[in-house]
Write a protein that holds these residues in place. Structure first.
Motif, short mmCIF file in Angstrom:
data_model
loop_
_atom_site.label_atom_id
_atom_site.label_comp_id
_atom_site.label_asym_id
_atom_site.label_seq_id
_atom_site.Cartn_x
_atom_site.Cartn_y
_atom_site.Cartn_z
N ALA A 112 46.41 14.21 79.83
CA ALA A 112 47.14 15.16 80.71
C ALA A 112 48.11 14.38 81.59
O ALA A 112 49.26 14.79 81.78
CB ALA A 112 46.15 15.95 81.56
N ALA B 90 52.13 14.77 81.78
CA ALA B 90 52.70 15.22 83.06
C ALA B 90 53.70 14.19 83.60
O ALA B 90 54.77 14.56 84.09
CB ALA B 90 51.57 15.47 84.06
N ILE C 75 47.55 18.36 86.09
CA ILE C 75 46.35 17.61 85.70
C ILE C 75 45.10 18.36 86.13
O ILE C 75 44.13 18.49 85.37
CB ILE C 75 46.37 16.18 86.31
CG1 ILE C 75 47.50 15.37 85.68
CG2 ILE C 75 45.03 15.48 86.09
CD1 ILE C 75 47.77 14.04 86.36
N VAL D 54 44.40 21.17 83.78
CA VAL D 54 43.94 20.74 82.45
C VAL D 54 42.49 20.25 82.51
O VAL D 54 41.68 20.63 81.66
CB VAL D 54 44.87 19.66 81.86
CG1 VAL D 54 44.36 19.19 80.50
CG2 VAL D 54 46.29 20.19 81.73
N THR E 53 44.58 17.94 74.15
CA THR E 53 44.92 17.93 75.58
C THR E 53 46.43 17.85 75.77
O THR E 53 46.99 18.49 76.66
CB THR E 53 44.24 16.74 76.29
OG1 THR E 53 42.85 16.85 76.11
CG2 THR E 53 44.56 16.74 77.78
N THR F 116 48.43 20.61 77.84
CA THR F 116 49.23 20.20 79.00
C THR F 116 50.67 20.69 78.84
O THR F 116 51.26 21.23 79.77
CB THR F 116 49.20 18.67 79.19
OG1 THR F 116 47.85 18.22 79.10
CG2 THR F 116 49.77 18.27 80.54
#
Ligand code: NDP
Ligand code: MG
Length: 382
Positions: free
Chosen positions: A326, A330, A348, A351, A373, A377
């Motif tokens: 994540a 990000a 974050i 997630v 993930t 995300t």
């Protein structure tokens, strides 16, 4: 002569590894290296280092180089498979893993199986699958040599010491680019400001991680795996000068610290010379010139990313894998101006909140969770 396979030669750590090697041409030889998309520096390193194998990220770049160096015997590879082949290549004793992100995990595991010591800068590898990496290193009798400055400091402080005597690891943190800003002021900060680290010149991703303090969170998890210390006994201490690189406190109350001017070449070289040392042209520390060092406890409300790292580390299983993936997505979105600075921690948190940890995951599970993930995300970014 120690032969080295270097992953991520064109990055910040990779370039400094090349500088260390160039300072000791009689001691070290880089026989295989990988780079990403930086062809110009890749060419320069081919000329300078005369390697036997070079790996780049894309097939097109690989074909380009193959044509250019058709008159040589250099082997050219590309992509993730090429990265693995670079890691396990030949009879090199050590692999310096200086790639960025969890892409470094699989090559590390394969290099361990090939019985090569690992000089590890790529902390995401240990965050994503620390249990697998440490288990494999023990099984194959391979040394895990920390390159991250804090972990190198702890490693150096532990020489001649017994693990059973450790009371606490104290990891120092500079606070990153925004250490003097409050949360209100963080709402407005730009990518350019975030990339301006006060003490260290590093790659873009880790510089942003330093600003969010996620870097320290990843380092806490990294330290947990490298030194086998529980999260309760790993403390983070703000120290804005980056002179004390970390410390170990023992049961008799003694504290051993490692100090120096901030220069990654020192931990890189120590990982390559351990348990010996070699001279290095790094700037000498003058405490008299510095005069005063500052320390402050961490405010977890100010730095939620560090709090998340402790939380997911304690839960274990696939939680740290999720945190890492994540964060990678990000941070990349922030660097591409798709997300605000505070948006990084918000995404974050969303997630990690939706994930139920799978305990003791194998490699396939880790890789699936990592990919899944990344998709989740991305969907939160829209
Ligand atoms: P950089 O971004 O500067 O370099 C990353 C390297 O990996 C480059 O050689 C890049 O190639 C290559 N690369 C990027 N993506 C891929 C990919 N998908 N496949 C293969 N290769 C790829 O990173 P840093 O050197 O700053 O950091 C490397 C690692 O070291 C990170 O894990 C970081 O956390 C850790 N670290 C870094 C410190 C520092 O001072 N920089 C300090 C402590 C730890 P190219 O540039 O050619 O595209
Ligand atoms: Mg560090």
């Amino acid at each position: 002569m120690k032969k080295i396979n270097l992953l991520g030669a064109t990055g910040s750590i990779g370039r400094q590894t090349v500088e260390v090697v160039k300072e000791h041409p009689e001691q070290f030889k880089i026989v295989a290296f990988s780079s990403g998309r930086n062809l110009e520096l890749t060419r320069a390193y081919i000329e300078e280092l005369q390697p036997e194998l070079v790996c780049v990220q894309t097939k097109e770049d690989c074909e380009t180089l193959k044509a250019e160096y058709a008159h040589t015997s250099i082997k050219f590879l590309y992509g993730n498979e090429g990265l693995v082949e670079t890691a396990v290549y030949g009879d090199s004793e050590v692999v310096v893993n200086a790639v960025i992100g969890s892409v470094g995990l699989y090559p590390t595991l394969k290099a361990i199986e090939a019985k090569k010591d690992i000089a590890l800068a790529n902390k995401e590898t240990l965050v994503t699958a620390g249990h697998l990496v440490m288990e494999a290193s023990k099984k194959h009798g391979v040394k895990m040599l920390p390159v991250d400055s804090e972990h190198s400091a702890i490693f150096q402080a532990l020489q001649g010491e017994k693990d059973k005597n450790i009371e606490k690891l104290i990891i120092t943190a500079s606070g990153g680019s925004f250490r003097d800003l409050n949360r209100e002021q963080l709402k407005e900060v730009t990518v350019e400001q975030a990339l301006n680290h006060p003490n260290w010149s590093m790659g873009a991703k880790i510089t942003i991680d330093s600003a969010t303090m996620m870097n320290k969170g990843l380092e806490v998890i990294e330290a947990h795996w490298l030194f086998g210390i529980s999260y309760d006994d790993i403390k983070v201490l703000l120290h804005k000068e980056s002179i004390i690189h970390s410390m170990v406190q023992f049961h008799d109350s003694s504290v051993i610290a490692q100090l120096g001017t901030p220069d990654m070449k020192v931990p890189i070289q120590y990982a390559l010379t351990y348990p010996d040392r070699l001279p290095l042209s790094s700037k000498r520390l003058s405490l008299a010139d510095i005069g005063t060092l500052h320390f402050k406890d961490i405010d977890f409300e100010r730095y939620p990313c560090l709090r998340y790292a402790y939380e997911v580390g304690r839960i274990g299983g696939t939680m740290p894998t999720v945190l890492n993936a994540a964060n990678e997505v990000a941070v990349s979105a922030f660097l591409n101006h798709q997300l605000s600075f505070l948006g990084i921690e918000e995404v974050i948190e969303k997630v990690i909140s939706q994930h139920s940890s799978i305990s003791n995951p194998d490699l396939t599970t880790i890789m699936e969770v990592d990919q899944e993930t990344r998709r989740i995300t991305q969907s939160f970014l829209k």
